[in-house]
Design a protein around this motif. Sequence first.
Motif, PDB file in Angstrom:
ATOM      1  N   VAL B 238      29.450  24.405  51.798  1.00 38.17           N
ATOM      2  CA  VAL B 238      29.703  23.930  50.784  1.00 38.17           C
ATOM      3  C   VAL B 238      29.604  24.565  49.477  1.00 38.17           C
ATOM      4  CG1 VAL B 238      28.491  22.108  49.360  1.00 38.17           C
ATOM      5  CG2 VAL B 238      28.501  21.480  51.888  1.00 38.17           C
ATOM      6  N   THR B 239      28.443  25.544  48.833  1.00 41.80           N
ATOM      7  CA  THR B 239      27.949  26.036  47.933  1.00 41.80           C
ATOM      8  C   THR B 239      29.511  27.261  47.386  1.00 41.80           C
ATOM      9  OG1 THR B 239      25.619  25.596  47.980  1.00 41.80           O
ATOM     10  CG2 THR B 239      27.067  27.337  45.865  1.00 41.80           C
ATOM     11  N   GLN B 240      30.468  27.888  48.623  1.00 39.65           N
ATOM     12  CA  GLN B 240      31.194  28.970  48.199  1.00 39.65           C
ATOM     13  C   GLN B 240      32.228  28.194  48.772  1.00 39.65           C
ATOM     14  OE1 GLN B 240      30.665  32.317  50.179  1.00 39.65           O
ATOM     15  NE2 GLN B 240      28.882  32.200  51.319  1.00 39.65           N
ATOM     16  N   ARG B 241      32.329  27.459  48.564  1.00 34.03           N
ATOM     17  CA  ARG B 241      33.552  25.981  48.754  1.00 34.03           C
ATOM     18  C   ARG B 241      33.914  25.679  46.979  1.00 34.03           C
ATOM     19  NH1 ARG B 241      36.698  21.837  51.170  1.00 34.03           N
ATOM     20  NH2 ARG B 241      37.804  21.302  50.089  1.00 34.03           N
ATOM     21  N   ILE B 242      32.529  25.027  46.663  1.00 36.04           N
ATOM     22  CA  ILE B 242      32.144  24.741  45.451  1.00 36.04           C
ATOM     23  C   ILE B 242      32.827  25.791  43.940  1.00 36.04           C
ATOM     24  CG2 ILE B 242      30.841  24.470  43.323  1.00 36.04           C
ATOM     25  CD1 ILE B 242      29.101  22.683  45.182  1.00 36.04           C
ATOM     26  N   VAL B 243      32.777  27.003  44.708  1.00 33.58           N
ATOM     27  CA  VAL B 243      32.721  28.586  44.292  1.00 33.58           C
ATOM     28  C   VAL B 243      34.296  28.516  43.846  1.00 33.58           C
ATOM     29  CG1 VAL B 243      33.308  30.597  43.507  1.00 33.58           C
ATOM     30  CG2 VAL B 243      30.824  30.022  44.390  1.00 33.58           C
ATOM     31  N   LYS B 244      34.902  28.588  45.370  1.00 37.06           N
ATOM     32  CA  LYS B 244      36.613  28.265  45.377  1.00 37.06           C
ATOM     33  C   LYS B 244      37.024  27.567  44.518  1.00 37.06           C
ATOM     34  CE  LYS B 244      39.828  28.253  49.352  1.00 37.06           C
ATOM     35  NZ  LYS B 244      40.014  27.047  49.684  1.00 37.06           N
ATOM     36  N   GLU B 245      36.620  26.226  44.724  1.00 39.40           N
ATOM     37  CA  GLU B 245      37.670  25.138  44.176  1.00 39.40           C
ATOM     38  C   GLU B 245      37.496  25.571  41.890  1.00 39.40           C
ATOM     39  OE1 GLU B 245      39.214  22.460  45.194  1.00 39.40           O
ATOM     40  OE2 GLU B 245      38.802  22.737  47.575  1.00 39.40           O
ATOM     41  N   GLN B 246      36.304  25.919  42.465  1.00 37.99           N
ATOM     42  CA  GLN B 246      36.358  26.253  40.659  1.00 37.99           C
ATOM     43  C   GLN B 246      37.157  27.236  40.607  1.00 37.99           C
ATOM     44  OE1 GLN B 246      32.253  26.123  39.198  1.00 37.99           O
ATOM     45  NE2 GLN B 246      31.765  24.251  38.816  1.00 37.99           N
ATOM     46  N   ARG B 247      36.933  27.962  40.630  1.00 39.64           N
ATOM     47  CA  ARG B 247      38.316  29.372  40.643  1.00 39.64           C
ATOM     48  C   ARG B 247      39.252  28.984  40.433  1.00 39.64           C
ATOM     49  NH1 ARG B 247      35.027  33.252  43.690  1.00 39.64           N
ATOM     50  NH2 ARG B 247      33.580  34.494  41.911  1.00 39.64           N
ATOM     51  N   GLU B 248      39.930  27.848  41.431  1.00 36.90           N
ATOM     52  CA  GLU B 248      41.051  27.567  41.556  1.00 36.90           C
ATOM     53  C   GLU B 248      41.385  26.373  40.004  1.00 36.90           C
ATOM     54  OE1 GLU B 248      41.753  25.843  45.190  1.00 36.90           O
ATOM     55  OE2 GLU B 248      41.606  27.343  46.553  1.00 36.90           O
ATOM     56  N   TYR B 249      40.601  26.238  39.870  1.00 42.11           N
ATOM     57  CA  TYR B 249      40.781  24.731  38.972  1.00 42.11           C
ATOM     58  C   TYR B 249      40.720  25.862  37.338  1.00 42.11           C
ATOM     59  CZ  TYR B 249      38.878  22.066  35.087  1.00 42.11           C
ATOM     60  OH  TYR B 249      38.475  21.369  33.879  1.00 42.11           O
ATOM     61  N   VAL B 250      40.224  26.927  37.323  1.00 38.48           N
ATOM     62  CA  VAL B 250      39.838  27.921  36.458  1.00 38.48           C
ATOM     63  C   VAL B 250      41.659  28.452  35.837  1.00 38.48           C
ATOM     64  CG1 VAL B 250      39.540  29.750  35.080  1.00 38.48           C
ATOM     65  CG2 VAL B 250      37.567  28.212  35.715  1.00 38.48           C
ATOM     66  N   ASP B 251      41.908  28.538  37.225  1.00 40.81           N
ATOM     67  CA  ASP B 251      43.191  29.095  37.253  1.00 40.81           C
ATOM     68  C   ASP B 251      44.666  28.155  36.303  1.00 40.81           C
ATOM     69  OD1 ASP B 251      42.899  31.381  40.084  1.00 40.81           O
ATOM     70  OD2 ASP B 251      42.142  31.340  38.129  1.00 40.81           O
ATOM     71  N   GLU B 252      44.356  27.169  36.871  1.00 44.83           N
ATOM     72  CA  GLU B 252      45.195  26.300  36.478  1.00 44.83           C
ATOM     73  C   GLU B 252      44.968  25.352  34.883  1.00 44.83           C
ATOM     74  OE1 GLU B 252      47.852  25.013  38.052  1.00 44.83           O
ATOM     75  OE2 GLU B 252      47.082  25.918  40.249  1.00 44.83           O
ATOM     76  N   LEU B 253      43.814  25.850  34.780  1.00 45.14           N
ATOM     77  CA  LEU B 253      43.175  24.881  33.016  1.00 45.14           C
ATOM     78  C   LEU B 253      43.994  26.283  32.376  1.00 45.14           C
ATOM     79  CD1 LEU B 253      41.342  22.583  31.961  1.00 45.14           C
ATOM     80  CD2 LEU B 253      39.346  24.433  32.216  1.00 45.14           C
ATOM     81  N   LYS B 254      43.820  27.308  33.011  1.00 45.83           N
ATOM     82  CA  LYS B 254      44.696  28.481  32.162  1.00 45.83           C
ATOM     83  C   LYS B 254      45.622  27.980  32.008  1.00 45.83           C
ATOM     84  CE  LYS B 254      40.997  32.217  32.748  1.00 45.83           C
ATOM     85  NZ  LYS B 254      41.157  33.786  33.748  1.00 45.83           N
ATOM     86  N   GLN B 255      46.872  27.387  32.748  1.00 42.91           N
ATOM     87  CA  GLN B 255      47.822  27.843  31.903  1.00 42.91           C
ATOM     88  C   GLN B 255      48.168  26.598  31.287  1.00 42.91           C
ATOM     89  OE1 GLN B 255      50.131  28.427  34.486  1.00 42.91           O
ATOM     90  NE2 GLN B 255      48.868  29.737  35.686  1.00 42.91           N
ATOM     91  N   TYR B 256      47.207  25.635  30.325  1.00 43.10           N
ATOM     92  CA  TYR B 256      47.488  24.127  29.371  1.00 43.10           C
ATOM     93  C   TYR B 256      47.493  25.589  27.996  1.00 43.10           C
ATOM     94  CZ  TYR B 256      46.414  19.849  31.141  1.00 43.10           C
ATOM     95  OH  TYR B 256      46.041  19.302  31.792  1.00 43.10           O
ATOM     96  N   SER B 257      47.027  26.402  27.929  1.00 41.98           N
ATOM     97  CA  SER B 257      47.057  26.713  26.174  1.00 41.98           C
ATOM     98  C   SER B 257      48.298  27.590  25.871  1.00 41.98           C
ATOM     99  CB  SER B 257      45.518  27.524  26.074  1.00 41.98           C
ATOM    100  OG  SER B 257      45.415  28.802  26.611  1.00 41.98           O
ATOM    101  N   PRO B 258      48.359  28.487  26.968  1.00 43.42           N
ATOM    102  CA  PRO B 258      49.971  28.911  26.676  1.00 43.42           C
ATOM    103  C   PRO B 258      51.183  27.746  25.982  1.00 43.42           C
ATOM    104  CG  PRO B 258      49.595  29.457  28.240  1.00 43.42           C
ATOM    105  CD  PRO B 258      48.701  28.902  27.605  1.00 43.42           C
TER     106      PRO B 258
END
Lengths: 434, 418
Positions: B238-258
């Motif tokens: 579960v914890t490894q999955r959370i880390v994975k999901e959070q990584r993907e979330y941050v990757d998408e989030l970064k698209q916002y600012s430009p």
Amino acid sequence: MADSVSSEEVAVISNTDITSTESENNIINTMVERGTALLRKLEINVAEAEKRTGKNTVNMQETYTVYLIEIRPAETEGGTPAAPDTLWRRYSEFELLRTYLLVTYPYIIIPPLPEKRAEFVWHKLSADNLDPDFVERRRVGLENFLLRVASHPVLSNDKIFFLFLTEEKGWRDAVLETGFQDKADSRLKSLSAMFRVKNPDKRFTALKQYSDELNSVISQLLRIRARVADRLYGVYKVHGNYGRVFSEWSAIEKEMGDGLQSAGHHMDTYAASIDDILEEEEHFADQLKEYLFYTDAVRSVCRKHELIQYELEMAAQDLAQKKQQKEELATGTVRIFSLKGMTSKLFGQESPEQKESRLAALEQSIQEGEETVKEKNTECQEFVRAAWDDIEHFKEQKDKDLREALISYAIMQISMCKKGIQVWSNAKECFSKM
Amino acid sequence: MSGHTVPADFSEHMLDLDEDEDLEVFTKNTSLPDGSPLPNSPSSMVNQYRLEDDDEGKEDANTKDIFVTVDHPESQVTAIETFILYRVVTRTTRSDFDSSEYEVRRRYQDFVWLRSKLEEKHPTLIVHPLPEKFVMKGMVERFNDDFIETRRRALHRFLNKISEHPILSYSQHFQVFLTAQDLAPHRKQGPGFLSRMGETVRAVANSVRGLRSRPEEFAVMQEYVDDFSNKMCCMDKVTQRIVKEQREYVDELKQYSPTYARWGELEEELTEPLKGVASCVVQCSKEAEEHIQHLSEVLVPALHEYVLCAETLKAVMRRRDNIQAEFEAKNEALLTRKAEQEALQEEVDVLADRMEQANNSLKGDWARWQHSMTSDLRSAFISAAEKNVDYYEKCLAVWESFLVSQRADASGGQEDVA
């Protein structure tokens, strides 16, 4: 064109002076001018939505949704609110109203309708038109549309719009009787045609470019939002697994049992909280979508101006040609190749009588041409004037609305953070007790 | 079995009197009422096992007399192979150490040797696991920096766990590991590969024969171990999955600012709030990345360690079972065979003793292990929860300052900071 409204005070129903809790309940972010004649008299709501089944035009059974429009006289001080007048409208009727407005007021940026089909959907959100969440958001969007029209200095005075709000049965006939369909068809044909304007109005060119870029940037933003929402949903929901495992694990532990169990509950709460968070965010997305669709309306006004400009240029060109022909006829010189000239050369000069009558006809034509040019010129100038009036009004509205939308987005983020702090502080306490 | 077999318990072959004494004393041990083992090894242990929650760190500082660190990984290249050497530094006030400070270099294999020695000597004590030899996740480069750092930390924890163990920290092998400049000569001594093979064969043979019956408390323990192992694997996943999901979330989030920035350039009045939002998103992305980093460094390794611990526990239970099985086998032989009664009786007594020792060791160590596990996981969870709170607090501050800047610009003094 309708007279402008007298400058009344502007009551701003926006989010500047509302607390975050109230902002959750406040749906409308519209800048509503209380000064328009219509809104002085009426309050407008789209109160409900209902499913109906009936036969459509090709005699097939279909299910559709109707929306209840409530009209009440505006509240007077100390008076009891009267019972509302109501009628039901379906989405296609709204579309008809809008098309009518588009054709009748080509120089006005007509407020958009909420989307026909759900777009920019993230996975959990249904793309089904009959899904209750979609219907609810559409209800809000339709109410917003009516309020925008009712608060517009020009559109609010339109008779057909008034009938839309008051005449359930006879409205469709009334619209069709205006004959707007013919204008619509011809306009549509012209708009889709390719034509080039020789001297484009720089302001309109700039506006069209801005509108296209705004469209592109908002589309991108909405796409990103959908992906981010998807990911965030995943993060929160996986924590729900903690809830399950903690609960199972607590059963085999003595010391740690209680702490694990209660921490597990907080993990469940955390996982569940994302649903509300994303529901709220959907509202922000809807505000962006409204302006996305507005860009289409802006583009449409620009195109219509181009068309008028083009017609003016064509009329002027036509007039110039005729004048040229007259000159040639009068002086007998052929500067420009013309078939008539050639044939007369080949088959001999025409008689003075023929020449006279042709001159007279041309003279007539030129006069008509000059009238046309004058008309087109006036039309163009008036279009430009009215359009820029509306464009300025639109710009102000857009700046205010979008700024409020960004603020309420920040408020949403803050609320989300506060929930997170709460849940994890609670969880930490549980862990400390293990 | 020939008369010259090497028994599973090699303690007799180690002539270190201290250790034998330890074992003997430990065998006679009875637990304190609250279940913790009587601290009866060197006196400094007396205060070490209170079960209250107060300042464990402070306690340890007062009573701990040996400090070990693992750091400075360095690549070593030879003709045959490449490996990493870690620096192991020991500071101690113990009298059985000649000096108070040692610095040696050890490679992963040396740690493996140490651990196997400890397990050989103390088959039913719970020896903390080592980080895995390989990582399954498709790691191409064995000497990738993250991998080395993760391993270094785990090795550090391993040695610290050993040094905190009332029995194991006094092991001769442990001392040699910490002090000998060259470990090679020590590694060649003692029972090696073949004897371990023998043990394995016997273990398999015993398990095939099966256990007559497990004493109640060990049956309960076994059940717990199986459940615990399951839960740890789940938690790890579960914890490894959370880390994975959070990584993907941050990757998408970064698209916002430009995108927000691009929009800001398009506008006039809206430029400032749009750029504000863009900057907020950038800051929140950074916080999210820090959060992921923290998870990877604290919670993920802690849970993974206890997944490995669960495997250790299973092995300990198996070894205890084997010891009991051997005794039962011999005892049965004694009862059924009429010849060689005296010789058999002696062997049975030895095995009975060995079994009692093994059971008591395990019982004693069990409570210590549980306490240690609770403490480790509690602090890992607390740390993770704290980091979550910290993350949300930082993001809150970012958005609130944006709001303040917008409200300051807006007309009038509408001050309603949410």
